[in-house]
Design an enzyme around this catalytic site. Structure first.
Site, mmCIF file in Angstrom:
data_model
loop_
_atom_site.group_PDB
_atom_site.id
_atom_site.type_symbol
_atom_site.label_atom_id
_atom_site.label_comp_id
_atom_site.label_asym_id
_atom_site.label_seq_id
_atom_site.Cartn_x
_atom_site.Cartn_y
_atom_site.Cartn_z
ATOM 1 N N CYS A 155 0.823 -1.214 0.000
ATOM 2 C CA CYS A 155 0.000 0.000 0.000
ATOM 3 C C CYS A 155 0.860 1.269 0.000
ATOM 4 O O CYS A 155 1.485 1.589 -0.996
ATOM 5 C CB CYS A 155 -0.972 -0.035 1.172
ATOM 6 N N HIS B 225 -3.814 -6.102 1.697
ATOM 7 C CA HIS B 225 -3.629 -6.330 3.126
ATOM 8 C C HIS B 225 -4.202 -7.701 3.456
ATOM 9 O O HIS B 225 -4.588 -8.451 2.572
ATOM 10 C CB HIS B 225 -4.342 -5.249 3.940
ATOM 11 N N ARG C 141 -13.265 5.430 -2.905
ATOM 12 C CA ARG C 141 -12.127 4.706 -2.342
ATOM 13 C C ARG C 141 -12.251 3.211 -2.654
ATOM 14 O O ARG C 141 -13.343 2.647 -2.640
ATOM 15 C CB ARG C 141 -12.084 4.929 -0.829
#
EC number: 6.3.5.13
Length: 242
Positions: free
Chosen positions: A94, A195, A129
């Site tokens: 990320c 993640h 997002r």
């Protein structure tokens, strides 16, 4: 490194460990020890110099301001770049992934320089997002099983000709460019938006990092029961109708 030891460096846990990505370090350490390797793990805070003698460097995600601070300090320090020049492995997630590229947009809305270890440029996305489970197919050159992870980012990362995508998504946004790519890699440097922690969901990636460090094509088998149960549970959850 020797064929019985592994030097593992977790980079800037005080800045880039927001989303549980420290689990990646735990997974690599455990899977290396299960193969009989002596693991020397070093957690390097942002006020400490980056050692150049590591074998595998792991970097996690973080918020926008810590990301900017981390990039500035890594550039000043120079140790990670020197380590890569010496053949070290880097796996970045990320915010860490964006830092590996040429530039990204920081918390001030300005372009921040990255380390240039990956031929990518990251911008700020204008759409919603990117949040949710991701399923994808790994780059065929990596010879890895299906990818699974969880993304949570506003960034859009554009790949240049000097990298290959880590994978292509079946579900999720990946790099956010709309071309189906997720992450990037070249030689010994890997970046991803996933993640989970991603190496717990994808232990074969952890094994790939270890194999690259040892310069071997295979590792002794180990018990993957827990990892496979987690993988199948998350894959099933991602594919169930909302």
């Amino acid at each position: 490194m020797s064929d019985t030891s592994l030097r593992l460096v977790w980079v800037y846990p005080d800045l880039l460990s927001t989303y549980g990505d420290q689990g990646n370090a735990l997974v690599v350490e455990r899977r290396a020890r299960q193969r009989g390797l002596d693991v020397q793990r070093l957690d390097v805070r942002s006020d400490q110099p980056i050692p150049t003698s590591g074998d595998i460097y792991l970097i996690g995600g973080g918020e926008d301001r810590p990301q900017r601070l981390a990039a500035e300090r890594l550039l000043r320090d120079g140790g990670l770049t020197r380590a890569v020049d010496n053949g070290a492995i880097v796996f970045a997630v990320c915010a860490g992934y964006q830092i590996m590229g040429h530039e990204f947009v920081n918390d001030l809305g300005e372009r921040s320089a990255g380390l240039g270890l990956l031929d990518v440029i990251s911008t700020r996305g204008e759409a919603e997002r990117c949040v949710g489970d991701v399923l994808g197919d790994a780059d065929e050159q990596l010879r890895l099983p299906q990818l699974t992870g969880f993304e949570n980012h506003q960034g859009v990362t554009h790949l240049g000709p000097g990298v290959r995508p880590l994978g292509r998504v079946r579900l999720g946004h990946g790099n956010g460019t709309g071309d189906g790519t997720e992450g990037a890699w070249r030689d010994t440097v890997f970046g991803t938006y996933l993640h989970g922690p991603v190496l717990a969901r994808n232990p074969h990636i952890a094994d790939l990092l270890i194999k690259l460090s040892l310069d071997v094509n295979a590792l002794p088998p180990t018990d993957d029961t827990w990892y496979e149960a987690l993988r199948q549970e998350r894959i099933a959850a991602a594919t169930q109708p909302a």
